[in-house]
Every structure is written in C-alpha cells, then in structure tokens.
Design a protein around this motif. Structure first.
Motif, PDB file in Angstrom:
ATOM      1  N   GLU A 179     -70.957 127.959 -21.066  1.00  0.00           N
ATOM      2  CA  GLU A 179     -71.404 126.595 -20.773  1.00  0.00           C
ATOM      3  C   GLU A 179     -70.196 125.812 -20.280  1.00  0.00           C
ATOM      4  O   GLU A 179     -69.143 125.803 -20.928  1.00  0.00           O
ATOM      5  CB  GLU A 179     -71.976 125.946 -22.024  1.00  0.00           C
ATOM      6  N   PHE A 180     -70.338 125.178 -19.116  1.00  0.00           N
ATOM      7  CA  PHE A 180     -69.216 124.437 -18.535  1.00  0.00           C
ATOM      8  C   PHE A 180     -69.000 123.150 -19.332  1.00  0.00           C
ATOM      9  O   PHE A 180     -69.831 122.245 -19.321  1.00  0.00           O
ATOM     10  CB  PHE A 180     -69.483 124.117 -17.070  1.00  0.00           C
ATOM     11  N   ALA A 181     -67.901 123.119 -20.067  1.00  0.00           N
ATOM     12  CA  ALA A 181     -67.562 121.970 -20.909  1.00  0.00           C
ATOM     13  C   ALA A 181     -66.047 121.949 -21.052  1.00  0.00           C
ATOM     14  O   ALA A 181     -65.339 122.761 -20.452  1.00  0.00           O
ATOM     15  CB  ALA A 181     -68.230 122.098 -22.275  1.00  0.00           C
ATOM     16  N   GLU A 182     -65.524 121.009 -21.810  1.00  0.00           N
ATOM     17  CA  GLU A 182     -64.083 120.935 -22.073  1.00  0.00           C
ATOM     18  C   GLU A 182     -63.841 121.100 -23.568  1.00  0.00           C
ATOM     19  O   GLU A 182     -64.014 120.138 -24.324  1.00  0.00           O
ATOM     20  CB  GLU A 182     -63.522 119.582 -21.585  1.00  0.00           C
ATOM     21  N   PRO A 183     -63.454 122.288 -24.021  1.00  0.00           N
ATOM     22  CA  PRO A 183     -63.274 123.510 -23.223  1.00  0.00           C
ATOM     23  C   PRO A 183     -64.587 124.232 -22.985  1.00  0.00           C
ATOM     24  O   PRO A 183     -65.640 123.812 -23.489  1.00  0.00           O
ATOM     25  CB  PRO A 183     -62.353 124.344 -24.124  1.00  0.00           C
ATOM     26  N   ILE A 184     -64.510 125.326 -22.222  1.00  0.00           N
ATOM     27  CA  ILE A 184     -65.673 126.170 -21.983  1.00  0.00           C
ATOM     28  C   ILE A 184     -66.255 126.632 -23.312  1.00  0.00           C
ATOM     29  O   ILE A 184     -65.525 126.997 -24.231  1.00  0.00           O
ATOM     30  CB  ILE A 184     -65.277 127.395 -21.130  1.00  0.00           C
ATOM     31  N   GLN A 185     -67.574 126.617 -23.415  1.00  0.00           N
ATOM     32  CA  GLN A 185     -68.252 127.141 -24.600  1.00  0.00           C
ATOM     33  C   GLN A 185     -68.724 128.564 -24.311  1.00  0.00           C
ATOM     34  O   GLN A 185     -69.334 128.829 -23.270  1.00  0.00           O
ATOM     35  CB  GLN A 185     -69.446 126.261 -24.972  1.00  0.00           C
ATOM     36  N   TYR A 186     -68.416 129.464 -25.248  1.00  0.00           N
ATOM     37  CA  TYR A 186     -68.770 130.878 -25.083  1.00  0.00           C
ATOM     38  C   TYR A 186     -69.825 131.285 -26.102  1.00  0.00           C
ATOM     39  O   TYR A 186     -69.738 130.913 -27.279  1.00  0.00           O
ATOM     40  CB  TYR A 186     -67.540 131.758 -25.290  1.00  0.00           C
ATOM     41  N   PHE A 244     -77.172 134.947 -31.873  1.00  0.00           N
ATOM     42  CA  PHE A 244     -76.617 134.134 -30.796  1.00  0.00           C
ATOM     43  C   PHE A 244     -75.372 133.461 -31.361  1.00  0.00           C
ATOM     44  O   PHE A 244     -75.486 132.515 -32.135  1.00  0.00           O
ATOM     45  CB  PHE A 244     -77.672 133.105 -30.370  1.00  0.00           C
ATOM     46  N   LEU A 245     -74.184 133.994 -31.011  1.00  0.00           N
ATOM     47  CA  LEU A 245     -72.953 133.521 -31.636  1.00  0.00           C
ATOM     48  C   LEU A 245     -72.171 132.605 -30.702  1.00  0.00           C
ATOM     49  O   LEU A 245     -71.881 132.973 -29.555  1.00  0.00           O
ATOM     50  CB  LEU A 245     -72.052 134.709 -32.020  1.00  0.00           C
ATOM     51  N   ASN A 246     -71.841 131.413 -31.194  1.00  0.00           N
ATOM     52  CA  ASN A 246     -70.914 130.541 -30.479  1.00  0.00           C
ATOM     53  C   ASN A 246     -69.508 130.983 -30.849  1.00  0.00           C
ATOM     54  O   ASN A 246     -69.033 130.743 -31.957  1.00  0.00           O
ATOM     55  CB  ASN A 246     -71.145 129.082 -30.873  1.00  0.00           C
ATOM     56  N   MET A 247     -68.817 131.647 -29.898  1.00  0.00           N
ATOM     57  CA  MET A 247     -67.511 132.217 -30.200  1.00  0.00           C
ATOM     58  C   MET A 247     -66.460 131.142 -30.453  1.00  0.00           C
ATOM     59  O   MET A 247     -65.487 131.374 -31.182  1.00  0.00           O
ATOM     60  CB  MET A 247     -67.074 133.144 -29.063  1.00  0.00           C
ATOM     61  N   ASN A 248     -66.637 129.946 -29.884  1.00  0.00           N
ATOM     62  CA  ASN A 248     -65.690 128.854 -30.133  1.00  0.00           C
ATOM     63  C   ASN A 248     -65.604 128.529 -31.615  1.00  0.00           C
ATOM     64  O   ASN A 248     -64.534 128.191 -32.128  1.00  0.00           O
ATOM     65  CB  ASN A 248     -66.101 127.608 -29.362  1.00  0.00           C
ATOM     66  N   GLN A 249     -66.731 128.642 -32.311  1.00  0.00           N
ATOM     67  CA  GLN A 249     -66.769 128.315 -33.731  1.00  0.00           C
ATOM     68  C   GLN A 249     -66.074 129.377 -34.595  1.00  0.00           C
ATOM     69  O   GLN A 249     -65.824 129.145 -35.774  1.00  0.00           O
ATOM     70  CB  GLN A 249     -68.221 128.150 -34.186  1.00  0.00           C
ATOM     71  N   LEU A 250     -65.758 130.521 -33.996  1.00  0.00           N
ATOM     72  CA  LEU A 250     -65.099 131.596 -34.737  1.00  0.00           C
ATOM     73  C   LEU A 250     -63.579 131.591 -34.564  1.00  0.00           C
ATOM     74  O   LEU A 250     -62.894 132.424 -35.154  1.00  0.00           O
ATOM     75  CB  LEU A 250     -65.662 132.958 -34.310  1.00  0.00           C
ATOM     76  N   LEU A 251     -63.051 130.653 -33.767  1.00  0.00           N
ATOM     77  CA  LEU A 251     -61.599 130.570 -33.595  1.00  0.00           C
ATOM     78  C   LEU A 251     -60.932 130.332 -34.940  1.00  0.00           C
ATOM     79  O   LEU A 251     -61.357 129.479 -35.724  1.00  0.00           O
ATOM     80  CB  LEU A 251     -61.240 129.454 -32.616  1.00  0.00           C
ATOM     81  N   GLY A 252     -59.879 131.114 -35.200  1.00  0.00           N
ATOM     82  CA  GLY A 252     -59.165 131.001 -36.468  1.00  0.00           C
ATOM     83  C   GLY A 252     -59.733 131.878 -37.567  1.00  0.00           C
ATOM     84  O   GLY A 252     -59.138 131.977 -38.650  1.00  0.00           O
ATOM     85  N   PRO A 284     -70.186 127.453 -11.646  1.00  0.00           N
ATOM     86  CA  PRO A 284     -68.826 127.987 -11.773  1.00  0.00           C
ATOM     87  C   PRO A 284     -68.714 129.204 -12.697  1.00  0.00           C
ATOM     88  O   PRO A 284     -67.610 129.582 -13.080  1.00  0.00           O
ATOM     89  CB  PRO A 284     -68.089 126.804 -12.384  1.00  0.00           C
ATOM     90  N   THR A 285     -69.867 129.822 -13.069  1.00  0.00           N
ATOM     91  CA  THR A 285     -69.834 130.925 -14.030  1.00  0.00           C
ATOM     92  C   THR A 285     -68.876 132.026 -13.610  1.00  0.00           C
ATOM     93  O   THR A 285     -68.111 132.561 -14.422  1.00  0.00           O
ATOM     94  CB  THR A 285     -71.246 131.513 -14.210  1.00  0.00           C
ATOM     95  N   ARG A 286     -68.915 132.383 -12.331  1.00  0.00           N
ATOM     96  CA  ARG A 286     -68.047 133.457 -11.837  1.00  0.00           C
ATOM     97  C   ARG A 286     -66.574 133.129 -12.066  1.00  0.00           C
ATOM     98  O   ARG A 286     -65.783 133.986 -12.458  1.00  0.00           O
ATOM     99  CB  ARG A 286     -68.317 133.696 -10.358  1.00  0.00           C
ATOM    100  N   THR A 292     -63.370 119.172  -3.572  1.00  0.00           N
ATOM    101  CA  THR A 292     -62.175 119.167  -4.408  1.00  0.00           C
ATOM    102  C   THR A 292     -62.194 120.348  -5.380  1.00  0.00           C
ATOM    103  O   THR A 292     -63.218 121.009  -5.560  1.00  0.00           O
ATOM    104  CB  THR A 292     -62.078 117.865  -5.217  1.00  0.00           C
ATOM    105  N   GLU A 293     -61.063 120.589  -6.009  1.00  0.00           N
ATOM    106  CA  GLU A 293     -60.939 121.686  -6.961  1.00  0.00           C
ATOM    107  C   GLU A 293     -61.773 121.422  -8.213  1.00  0.00           C
ATOM    108  O   GLU A 293     -61.950 120.280  -8.627  1.00  0.00           O
ATOM    109  CB  GLU A 293     -59.479 121.869  -7.388  1.00  0.00           C
ATOM    110  N   THR A 294     -62.260 122.493  -8.807  1.00  0.00           N
ATOM    111  CA  THR A 294     -62.852 122.448 -10.139  1.00  0.00           C
ATOM    112  C   THR A 294     -61.796 122.917 -11.132  1.00  0.00           C
ATOM    113  O   THR A 294     -61.195 123.974 -10.944  1.00  0.00           O
ATOM    114  CB  THR A 294     -64.089 123.365 -10.234  1.00  0.00           C
ATOM    115  N   ILE A 295     -61.556 122.136 -12.178  1.00  0.00           N
ATOM    116  CA  ILE A 295     -60.561 122.480 -13.203  1.00  0.00           C
ATOM    117  C   ILE A 295     -61.292 123.021 -14.431  1.00  0.00           C
ATOM    118  O   ILE A 295     -62.294 122.445 -14.871  1.00  0.00           O
ATOM    119  CB  ILE A 295     -59.715 121.250 -13.590  1.00  0.00           C
ATOM    120  N   ILE A 296     -60.789 124.116 -14.969  1.00  0.00           N
ATOM    121  CA  ILE A 296     -61.453 124.799 -16.083  1.00  0.00           C
ATOM    122  C   ILE A 296     -60.504 124.903 -17.266  1.00  0.00           C
ATOM    123  O   ILE A 296     -59.354 125.333 -17.117  1.00  0.00           O
ATOM    124  CB  ILE A 296     -61.930 126.206 -15.655  1.00  0.00           C
ATOM    125  N   ASP A 297     -60.997 124.513 -18.439  1.00  0.00           N
ATOM    126  CA  ASP A 297     -60.203 124.517 -19.672  1.00  0.00           C
ATOM    127  C   ASP A 297     -60.801 125.529 -20.643  1.00  0.00           C
ATOM    128  O   ASP A 297     -61.993 125.465 -20.948  1.00  0.00           O
ATOM    129  CB  ASP A 297     -60.207 123.108 -20.288  1.00  0.00           C
TER     130      ASP A 297
END
Length: 264
Positions: A13-20, A28-36, A126-128, A203-208
């Motif tokens: 999901e295109f967000a800041e940061p990207i959601q995986y 259905f696992l949100n990998m961002n929530q597993l950081l740490g 911007p998925t690719r 313009t450029e797309t910036i990805i975090d």
C-alpha cells in the motif's frame, strides 16, 4: 503465535512508509507491525502456484512443467519486446496475451541501487517500483501495448542500466538523482515508433520504506537449504525481509514455498 502458507509476493500500500502485507491462505499479516519482533521461518514443502502440487519450484513460483506451459511464464514476461499479441500472433494463449499485452504500459526510470530503465503495466504503478526497492522513480513513456514498451526499453539499455544491484539497494547505498534530467537526456534515444508517447511534464515519485536498520553486509537466506531460521525483523524493502544479523529473505524469489512463520 504461528502462521503458515504458500509464499506469494507481498501486497503493498503506497503510504509513508510503504505498508507491506503477506497474504497466506487463511491469514493476512501486516509486516510493518512485526518490526522489532523475533520471527522463526520454517520450510514445510513446495506448492506450485499453478497446479498446487508438492513439486520442486523451477521459476516464478511454478514447477518446471507449468513454467514451460502456462502463458503467465512466457518469454515476453521478462522480455516485453518479444510480445506479439498486437500482431494477433499467439505464443501460448492468445486471449490471455491480448488481455495483458494490449493495455497501457509504462517505460520508467527508477533509482534503487542506480538509475535503471524498466517496463510495467500502467496499473502496476507504483507497485512495480516498490517491489524493486526504488526510493525514487518517474514515468518517461506511456504506450498502448507491451511491445512498444519493450522496444523502448531495449533501445534505452544502451544508455542506462536495466538491472538492480540487490545488495546495494538493501544497504541503502544510493544517491539521489534528478530523474527529470535523466528523462530529458534519454528522450532522443527513444525509438521513432514510441516518440509520440513521451511524457514531457511530470515529477518524481518518492518512496519511503519501513526499515529500522539497513544491513551492512546483506546475506541471502536459502530457507530450503537451511530449513529453519530465527531473527529479529528490522525492515522491509522491495520484496525483502531484513533481519538484525544482516540476513535478508526475498519473498518474491521464494514464491511457491510453503513456510511457517512463528512470531516469538
């Protein structure tokens, strides 16, 4: 707590940061929530993404027989310049090839380890770029079919890279580039058939990416060989899980493997 299923590339999901999101058969696992958190990965078996059988995975998540039979693995997937649906010529399944090839495609520049040229369907922007771990990207040509995108990419390969250095990308050893300047520099090298599709004003797309710590010396995990691995998840970039001991695991290149995830 554990989860098990056949690996397919993570949804994003295109967000800041990207959601995986890791999508398994019943989870259905949100990998961002597993950081740490500490995670154990365990190889269970193979499961071809086409036939579903426990057969060795050959490429792209498919067993060898399916890889050479199904249209989803035709040569034109990796080499879009080989597309022939615009001519009404079948490779493996003309109806499928028409659906995929005869739709708007984007030729783009992305900066992940260096500036590279690539091709994707318009619906995959911007998925690719996210899947490639690019921190900045820009569309340079929008054409009505895959063939035109492919010949444009081939022409531009003489002037810009078409591969990503995965180690450099994961180390975040990259410099910002002015992709608008790159676009203008490459304009004259676009084939005549695609010149009218040049995108002159964007313009450029910036990805975090959600990364706590980047690896100094990334080492790729072969879960089939190792059978099991335990580490603390410290980041996700591209389609890689990044662990605290510099181990990285590419979900995309392990499609078709059934893996058990235990969250400690």
């Amino acid at each position: 707590m554990f989860y098990q299923g056949v690996l397919t590339k993570m949804e994003t999901e295109f967000a800041e940061p990207i959601q995986y999101y890791l999508v398994l058969e019943s989870d259905f696992l949100n990998m961002n929530q597993l950081l740490g958190k500490t995670i154990t990965l365990e190889f269970i078996k193979h499961q071809c993404l086409k036939c579903g059988l426990d057969k060795p995975i050959y490429r792209q998540g498919f067993c060898k027989q399916d890889f050479f039979d199904i249209p989803q693995a035709g040569d034109w997937i990796m080499r879009p310049e080989l597309s022939t649906a615009h001519l009404g010529k079948e490779d493996r399944d003309l109806e499928y090839e028409k659906r995929v090839q005869l739709q708007p495609h984007i030729v783009y520049l992305a900066n992940s380890s260096n500036v590279k040229v690539g091709v994707t369907r318009k619906t995959q922007v911007p998925t690719r770029w996210i899947d490639q771990g690019a921190h900045e990207a820009i569309e340079i040509v929008e054409v009505p079919n895959r063939y035109l995108a492919g010949i444009t990419e081939v022409a531009l390969k003489d002037y810009v890279a078409d591969k990503t250095n995965w180690r450099k990308m994961l180390k975040n050893d990259v410099e910002d580039e002015n992709l608008v300047e790159w676009r203008e520099r490459l304009k004259s090298h676009i084939p005549e058939e695609a010149q009218d599709y040049f995108i002159a004003s964007n313009t450029e797309t910036i990805i975090d990416f959600p990364v706590l710590n980047y690896p100094e010396k990334p080492k790729s995990l072969n879960i089939e060989k190792e059978q099991t691995f335990t580490g603390k998840l410290v980041g996700v970039k591209g389609q890689y899980l990044i662990f605290d001991d510099d181990t990285v695991f590419n979900i995309r290149s392990n499609e078709g493997l059934v893996v058990k995830f235990t969250i400690i």
